[in-house]
Design a protein around this motif. Sequence first.
Motif, PDB file in Angstrom:
ATOM      1  N   ALA A  22       1.774  -6.705   5.698  1.00  0.00           N
ATOM      2  CA  ALA A  22       2.167  -5.413   5.620  1.00  0.00           C
ATOM      3  C   ALA A  22       2.074  -4.557   6.660  1.00  0.00           C
ATOM      4  N   ARG A  23       2.863  -3.395   7.006  1.00  0.00           N
ATOM      5  CA  ARG A  23       2.591  -2.496   7.749  1.00  0.00           C
ATOM      6  C   ARG A  23       1.741  -1.316   7.287  1.00  0.00           C
ATOM      7  N   ALA A  24       1.214  -0.557   8.234  1.00  0.00           N
ATOM      8  CA  ALA A  24       0.374   0.658   7.687  1.00  0.00           C
ATOM      9  C   ALA A  24       1.167   1.540   6.733  1.00  0.00           C
ATOM     10  N   ALA A  25       2.255   1.790   7.028  1.00  0.00           N
ATOM     11  CA  ALA A  25       3.054   2.611   6.165  1.00  0.00           C
ATOM     12  C   ALA A  25       3.339   2.049   4.671  1.00  0.00           C
ATOM     13  N   ASP A  26       2.783   0.889   4.574  1.00  0.00           N
ATOM     14  CA  ASP A  26       3.096   0.221   3.048  1.00  0.00           C
ATOM     15  C   ASP A  26       1.882   0.333   2.136  1.00  0.00           C
ATOM     16  N   TYR A  27       0.737   0.706   2.670  1.00  0.00           N
ATOM     17  CA  TYR A  27      -0.600   0.588   2.114  1.00  0.00           C
ATOM     18  C   TYR A  27      -0.248   1.780   1.068  1.00  0.00           C
ATOM     19  N   PRO A  28      -0.710   1.382  -0.247  1.00  0.00           N
ATOM     20  CA  PRO A  28      -0.744   2.674  -1.022  1.00  0.00           C
ATOM     21  C   PRO A  28      -2.161   3.394  -1.046  1.00  0.00           C
ATOM     22  N   ASP A  29      -2.002   4.476  -1.456  1.00  0.00           N
ATOM     23  CA  ASP A  29      -3.244   5.222  -1.404  1.00  0.00           C
ATOM     24  C   ASP A  29      -4.077   4.731  -2.886  1.00  0.00           C
ATOM     25  N   PRO A  30      -5.320   5.130  -3.014  1.00  0.00           N
ATOM     26  CA  PRO A  30      -6.001   4.549  -4.259  1.00  0.00           C
ATOM     27  C   PRO A  30      -5.696   5.459  -5.267  1.00  0.00           C
ATOM     28  N   ARG A  31      -5.739   5.106  -6.456  1.00  0.00           N
ATOM     29  CA  ARG A  31      -5.649   5.912  -7.752  1.00  0.00           C
ATOM     30  C   ARG A  31      -6.470   7.470  -7.516  1.00  0.00           C
ATOM     31  N   PRO A  32      -5.989   8.672  -7.880  1.00  0.00           N
ATOM     32  CA  PRO A  32      -7.106   9.884  -7.717  1.00  0.00           C
ATOM     33  C   PRO A  32      -7.668   9.627  -8.753  1.00  0.00           C
ATOM     34  N   ILE A  33      -9.236  10.050  -8.485  1.00  0.00           N
ATOM     35  CA  ILE A  33     -10.195   9.948  -9.453  1.00  0.00           C
ATOM     36  C   ILE A  33     -10.981  11.523  -9.082  1.00  0.00           C
ATOM     37  N   THR A  34     -11.793  11.443 -10.393  1.00  0.00           N
ATOM     38  CA  THR A  34     -12.654  12.773 -10.277  1.00  0.00           C
ATOM     39  C   THR A  34     -14.101  12.401 -10.644  1.00  0.00           C
TER      40      THR A  34
END
Length: 321
Positions: A22-34
């Motif tokens: 994978a390229r760095a641009a392909d990494y998904p952000d983690p799910r937003p949590i609170t």
Amino acid sequence: MKPLRLATALAAAALAVLPSTARAADYPDPRPITGQQIVHDPTVLALKSGGYVAYSTGGVIGARTSEDLRHWDDAGNAFTRPPSWWYEYNDTGDPWAPDLSFRDGRYWLYYAVSSWGTNHSAIGVATSPTGLPGTWTDHGKVFTSETTDGFNAIDPAVLQADGRLWMTFGSYWTGIRMVELDPKTGTALPGAEVHHLATRPDAPYAVEGPSLVRHGRSYYLFASYDACCAGVNSTYKIRVGRSTSVTGPYTDSTGKPLLEGGGDLLLASHGRYTGPGGESVFRDHGTDWLAYHYYDAEDNGTPKLGLNKLSWTRDGWPTLT
């Protein structure tokens, strides 16, 4: 936290580059949590009673609970006080890198006790009828290592496979290992062979924190590579290999063995999400999830909980969404 001198850990970033899928641009952000987001080395499980619990390094095994995998509450610690035997391995009774599972009608919590920079280490186990903090009964040591050993008994992860029980573990000191456990007691079988699953070609080897899962007919070994525990300077990243046998050999998608430095890159630093690692995999209503910590570059490098759905390609390799 891992028992490694920080200077040595940071030096691991200079080791040879491994194959990447994978390229760095392909990494998904983690799910937003609170809510309470601060964790390190998380293990997460959906409880039979409903809701979720996460245990992590910090405190007497720090606990978090959630009803929806989105909002997390601080739930104290797994134990009210450290069992006395922990002090054989460090002065503060500070355990690391727990692993949570459910088997034979009970919850099982494996964890490591050690000190920074030594492989005088032990993995212990506790059981609970509910999986919730404050309900754990400790059963002592499962497996140990000493300074004369070429491995380090920390970072446990347990998997049932073909009617047998296996524990992966390890950190530096030649990398990731595996030993068979007695399914009745949850402790290592007397005289059990210590299998070697993954390492790096050069000291300090810089691979630790394994997590092992089965998908289809294959076993997948996830591990954290390079340096943790340095906030925004952390270079942790998560790599994976697979095998048709639980004891290996594990290879990446190019066929390179993990014992020769192979490993497909699954997740690395991107944006504010620095040094993702300390991972574990859990299943919830038929969906696989990757839980890990990252260091928040927009919050002074605070370690926080990352959650991503884990999907599988047609040719059987994990990918994150």
